[in-house]
Scaffold this active site. Sequence first.
Site: not given
Length: 603
Positions: A2, A27, A74, A100-101, A477, A481, A484, A500, A598
């Site tokens: 948010c 956000r 969000w 926000n929270g 990474e 990436k 995502e 394995h 983000k």
Amino acid sequence: MCGIIGYTGTENAVPIIVDGLKRLEYRGYDSAGVAVMNEDGFEVVKQKGCLSALEAMISIKPIAGFMGIGHTRWATHGEPSDVNSHPHLGSQNKIAVVHNGIIENYRQIKERLEQKGIRFVSQTDSEVIAQLAEYYHDGDIVDTMIRTANALEGSYALGIMCLDEPDKLVAIKKDNPLIVGVSEHGNFIASDVPAVLAHTNRVCYLNDREIAVLTKNSVEFFNMDGEPIYKEPETVTWSIDSAEKGGYEHFMLKEIMEQPRVLKETIQSVLGDGDNRRIIDSLDVSRFDRIVITACGSAYNAGMVAKYVFERLCRVTVEVELASEFRYKDPIVGQSTLVILVSQSGETADTIAAMREAKRKGAATVSVVNVIGSTIARETDYTLYTMAGPEIAVATTKAFSAQLVLLYLLAVSFAKKLGKISKETEDRLLSDIASLPGKAAGLLKRIDPVAKYAAGCVGCKSIFFIGRNIDYAIALEGSLKLKEISYIHSEAYAGGELKHGTISLIEDNTLVVAISCCERLYEKIYSNVEQVISRGARVLFIGNCIKAEPGEQLETIELPEINELFAPSLSVICLQLFSYYVAANKGLDIDKPRNLAKSVTVE
Ligand code: F6R
């Protein structure tokens, strides 16, 4: 998660807020809304979906006012919908709130207020703040904020307008970021600096449970006892250009392309005469017998790479822990442990909690952070800043690269201080690191083969990334990436692990991306490549020591030569571009992948 923004000044708040929200959309982008105060009271427009939906709504139903608040969401409590979007109003329409929270005790507050006859309209935790503030309001907004904040459990950054005090925009925060921007034509609150950069680079950072009261030409701060506190605005060096796309189709591609500059500036911040240099020089490393690196997501992957570098150069044990696990495991850390926190935003809830746990247990803390004035930056014992500038794309690229290079430099400095490397070796390592920006720039000039190969991978159901030692760390990474932003399932494995179990997943046409920058391990990774090829896989082989010739099932991409410890800085560029072009060829919203935000400021 948010983003919030607020403005009070001499200009119409609506375009200023909408523009600010665009820069905060990273956000969260489930829904967005704006409320302004004018002579008719509050006017609110809020809309499910991205900001463009809100803009379309505002063009149909224009609103205007010299003071307003805005929010991009969000969703955490209540599905993304118009009614659950912010701003929220109290039932008497006297208080408007953006939040926000997460309010953890919202159910109890809601029940209490409902018993008093207050009716709620949304499923959010945030609406309780508007209702509670309205219930408590006694004509003094600072007092109302104190009483409201004292009743809330959880995390919040709040922007509040009150009809009875029409000249004041009020803000408070706890465990979520909030800045106050000061400009010639008015004053701002925002979750992050880029939201206000078009108007000002003078900002004050709010600490937890500090209250800001803004009018169009003044800003005052108070503590929770209602006593005034003084804050001097700081000048931010980030430019508005760095928060614009600059002709690129996506922020992600622009940020990938910026990496040579970011690497150069971050290296310079340590090898030159800046704060990073001073802080690294001041660290007494002889008191530590162990290093723990803790972080989330890509920042954790940077830690995985750094583990190989620290262990090889410093011969000290390094553990890398997911911050979300570290915080709850009763970690064994103490005065002889150095805990390194890695975070682009400096606001990741799990990393903040890990930092506080480490400090509580007496460990020394060093942070590698990108956002100036962020919670982690302010609370760690030693703060090192990466020089990435604002990173807008949700998938991190340039901030990750800056983290890597700062961690390499930290490792070289530690190794020297511990007497594990000679001056000659130190010079050679530093010169290898200093060569990275030029090599990265060279690599970025020849991106066509990666783009072309990626275009042929859009139909893949699953892609595996393999490597050995530090190449495995960067494979993690590459895999993150890809999944995502392209929504293709992917996993990273240490090459030796394939046999394995994982190799059973390989079938005709499975794509395997293999990384080979450790020459001493070339034959080992090549044998893994042969094993998967013989089971029908296609392989994209990326590295600087590849001897195999391309063939029907094998494509190779040559990277510049570099010390294997620093090669992840080059291979990652290739992996970022690969993911980017796979996602671009799928026509996806690369800068705002689904379900992600983000800055993960909630658990
Ligand atoms: C992936 C990504 C995330 C972040 C993670 C930690 O591209 O960006 O995995 O790395 O959420 O965020 P920070 O670094 O802000 O703590």
